[in-house]
Scaffold this motif. Structure first.
Motif, mmCIF file in Angstrom:
data_model
loop_
_atom_site.group_PDB
_atom_site.id
_atom_site.type_symbol
_atom_site.label_atom_id
_atom_site.label_comp_id
_atom_site.label_asym_id
_atom_site.label_seq_id
_atom_site.Cartn_x
_atom_site.Cartn_y
_atom_site.Cartn_z
ATOM 1 N N ARG A 22 0.662 -1.382 -0.336
ATOM 2 C CA ARG A 22 -0.047 -0.188 0.210
ATOM 3 C C ARG A 22 0.708 1.267 -0.137
ATOM 4 N NH1 ARG A 22 -5.388 -0.983 1.795
ATOM 5 N NH2 ARG A 22 -5.871 1.232 1.847
ATOM 6 N N PRO A 23 1.488 2.189 -1.078
ATOM 7 C CA PRO A 23 1.895 3.392 -1.399
ATOM 8 C C PRO A 23 1.210 4.195 -0.381
ATOM 9 C CG PRO A 23 0.368 2.424 -2.701
ATOM 10 C CD PRO A 23 -0.057 1.649 -2.612
ATOM 11 N N GLY A 24 1.872 5.132 0.056
ATOM 12 C CA GLY A 24 1.457 6.433 0.935
ATOM 13 C C GLY A 24 0.691 5.569 2.425
ATOM 14 N N SER A 25 0.525 6.742 2.695
ATOM 15 C CA SER A 25 0.636 6.751 4.740
ATOM 16 C C SER A 25 -0.729 6.507 4.891
ATOM 17 C CB SER A 25 0.288 8.553 5.391
ATOM 18 O OG SER A 25 1.017 8.830 4.933
ATOM 19 N N LEU A 26 -0.863 5.678 5.982
ATOM 20 C CA LEU A 26 -1.612 4.465 6.063
ATOM 21 C C LEU A 26 -2.937 4.727 7.623
ATOM 22 C CD1 LEU A 26 -2.555 1.638 5.407
ATOM 23 C CD2 LEU A 26 -0.270 0.930 7.570
ATOM 24 N N LEU A 27 -3.458 4.614 7.301
ATOM 25 C CA LEU A 27 -4.632 4.192 8.612
ATOM 26 C C LEU A 27 -5.874 3.002 8.797
ATOM 27 C CD1 LEU A 27 -6.404 6.743 10.889
ATOM 28 C CD2 LEU A 27 -7.997 6.701 8.999
ATOM 29 N N VAL A 28 -5.975 2.335 9.788
ATOM 30 C CA VAL A 28 -5.914 1.589 10.431
ATOM 31 C C VAL A 28 -7.091 1.946 11.471
ATOM 32 C CG1 VAL A 28 -6.022 -1.535 10.386
ATOM 33 C CG2 VAL A 28 -4.458 0.061 9.555
ATOM 34 N N ILE A 29 -8.349 1.598 10.776
ATOM 35 C CA ILE A 29 -9.952 1.789 11.826
ATOM 36 C C ILE A 29 -9.927 0.608 12.144
ATOM 37 C CG2 ILE A 29 -11.551 2.488 12.597
ATOM 38 C CD1 ILE A 29 -10.486 5.137 11.113
ATOM 39 N N ASP A 30 -10.638 0.176 13.102
ATOM 40 C CA ASP A 30 -11.734 -1.567 12.609
ATOM 41 C C ASP A 30 -11.353 -2.556 12.023
ATOM 42 O OD1 ASP A 30 -13.542 -0.453 14.752
ATOM 43 O OD2 ASP A 30 -15.071 0.316 13.444
ATOM 44 N N ASP A 31 -9.979 -2.882 12.010
ATOM 45 C CA ASP A 31 -9.262 -3.655 11.157
ATOM 46 C C ASP A 31 -9.053 -3.609 10.115
ATOM 47 O OD1 ASP A 31 -8.259 -5.557 13.501
ATOM 48 O OD2 ASP A 31 -10.144 -6.910 13.743
ATOM 49 N N GLN A 32 -9.538 -2.726 9.028
ATOM 50 C CA GLN A 32 -9.858 -2.223 8.013
ATOM 51 C C GLN A 32 -8.399 -0.582 7.932
ATOM 52 O OE1 GLN A 32 -12.430 -3.423 6.152
ATOM 53 N NE2 GLN A 32 -12.259 -4.380 7.597
ATOM 54 N N PRO A 33 -7.024 -1.161 6.205
ATOM 55 C CA PRO A 33 -6.458 -0.535 6.330
ATOM 56 C C PRO A 33 -6.820 0.392 5.238
ATOM 57 C CG PRO A 33 -6.106 -2.847 5.904
ATOM 58 C CD PRO A 33 -7.393 -3.489 6.360
ATOM 59 N N GLN A 34 -7.026 1.630 5.494
ATOM 60 C CA GLN A 34 -6.980 2.338 4.289
ATOM 61 C C GLN A 34 -5.734 3.274 4.224
ATOM 62 O OE1 GLN A 34 -10.262 4.408 5.646
ATOM 63 N NE2 GLN A 34 -10.065 3.591 7.388
ATOM 64 N N ASP A 35 -6.064 4.260 2.451
ATOM 65 C CA ASP A 35 -5.100 5.701 2.271
ATOM 66 C C ASP A 35 -5.395 6.565 3.510
ATOM 67 O OD1 ASP A 35 -3.978 3.562 0.596
ATOM 68 O OD2 ASP A 35 -5.483 4.737 -0.876
ATOM 69 N N TRP A 36 -4.571 6.986 3.749
ATOM 70 C CA TRP A 36 -4.556 8.219 4.842
ATOM 71 C C TRP A 36 -3.481 9.083 4.302
ATOM 72 C CZ3 TRP A 36 -1.024 9.418 9.690
ATOM 73 C CH2 TRP A 36 -2.135 10.185 10.292
ATOM 74 N N ALA A 37 -3.928 10.255 4.338
ATOM 75 C CA ALA A 37 -4.119 12.019 3.146
ATOM 76 C C ALA A 37 -2.365 12.087 4.342
ATOM 77 C CB ALA A 37 -4.712 12.878 2.626
ATOM 78 N N ALA A 38 -2.128 12.138 5.260
ATOM 79 C CA ALA A 38 -1.178 12.494 5.697
ATOM 80 C C ALA A 38 0.251 11.918 4.915
ATOM 81 C CB ALA A 38 -0.892 12.311 7.510
ATOM 82 N N THR A 39 1.043 13.109 5.017
ATOM 83 C CA THR A 39 2.521 13.444 4.654
ATOM 84 C C THR A 39 3.592 14.061 5.760
ATOM 85 O OG1 THR A 39 2.095 15.464 3.587
ATOM 86 C CG2 THR A 39 1.743 13.744 2.506
ATOM 87 N N SER A 40 3.104 14.506 6.754
ATOM 88 C CA SER A 40 4.277 15.010 7.479
ATOM 89 C C SER A 40 3.597 15.292 8.731
ATOM 90 C CB SER A 40 5.098 15.787 7.229
ATOM 91 O OG SER A 40 4.345 16.649 7.185
ATOM 92 N N LEU A 41 4.165 15.135 9.260
ATOM 93 C CA LEU A 41 4.138 14.987 11.403
ATOM 94 C C LEU A 41 3.599 16.897 11.553
ATOM 95 C CD1 LEU A 41 3.247 13.993 13.825
ATOM 96 C CD2 LEU A 41 5.229 14.424 14.516
ATOM 97 N N ALA A 42 4.467 17.371 11.023
ATOM 98 C CA ALA A 42 4.060 18.602 10.353
ATOM 99 C C ALA A 42 3.137 19.607 10.244
ATOM 100 C CB ALA A 42 5.838 19.703 10.401
#
Length: 117
Positions: A22-42
């Motif tokens: 899965r390219p890019g940042s990752l969000l997992v909620i309720d055992d479901q991985p999905q793309d996440w738009a976040a690119t940096s902490l700042a």
């Protein structure tokens, strides 16, 4: 009970989750991985966690992978997560992926938010 996906590898701009790249940042909620738009902490804002907040009681806390190094998330993010009644654990993405696998295997109700490096 559904088996949570494992994060098998990270780096190179993405994650291998349950054997699938899965390219890019990752969000997992309720055992479901999905793309996440976040690119940096700042650049992270409370809006990046809208799906986490919408999950309601299915999430106890957010495990945040901050990138290459552990760093304090921006105050508005910390305040929004606290106001939603959620805990926050943050660490480098490398450490967060390992921690996620352990906590998910224990059945913990968490949202994993991992910034890709």
């Amino acid at each position: 009970m559904r088996q949570p996906p494992s994060i098998d590898a990270w780096g190179g701009g993405g994650f291998r989750v349950a054997g699938v790249w899965r390219p890019g940042s990752l969000l997992v909620i309720d055992d479901q991985p999905q793309d996440w738009a976040a690119t940096s902490l700042a650049d992270l804002t409370p809006d990046a966690f809208a799906q986490v907040f919408a999950a309601g009681g299915s999430v106890e806390f957010v495990l945040l992978g901050t990138g290459l190094v552990n760093a304090l998330p921006p105050r508005p993010v910390r305040d929004a997560i606290k106001a939603a009644g959620l805990g926050l654990e943050f660490m480098s993405t490398e450490a967060a992926t390992r921690t996620y696998n352990v906590l998910a295997s224990e059945g913990r109700r968490l949202a994993a938010a991992m910034i890709a490096v």
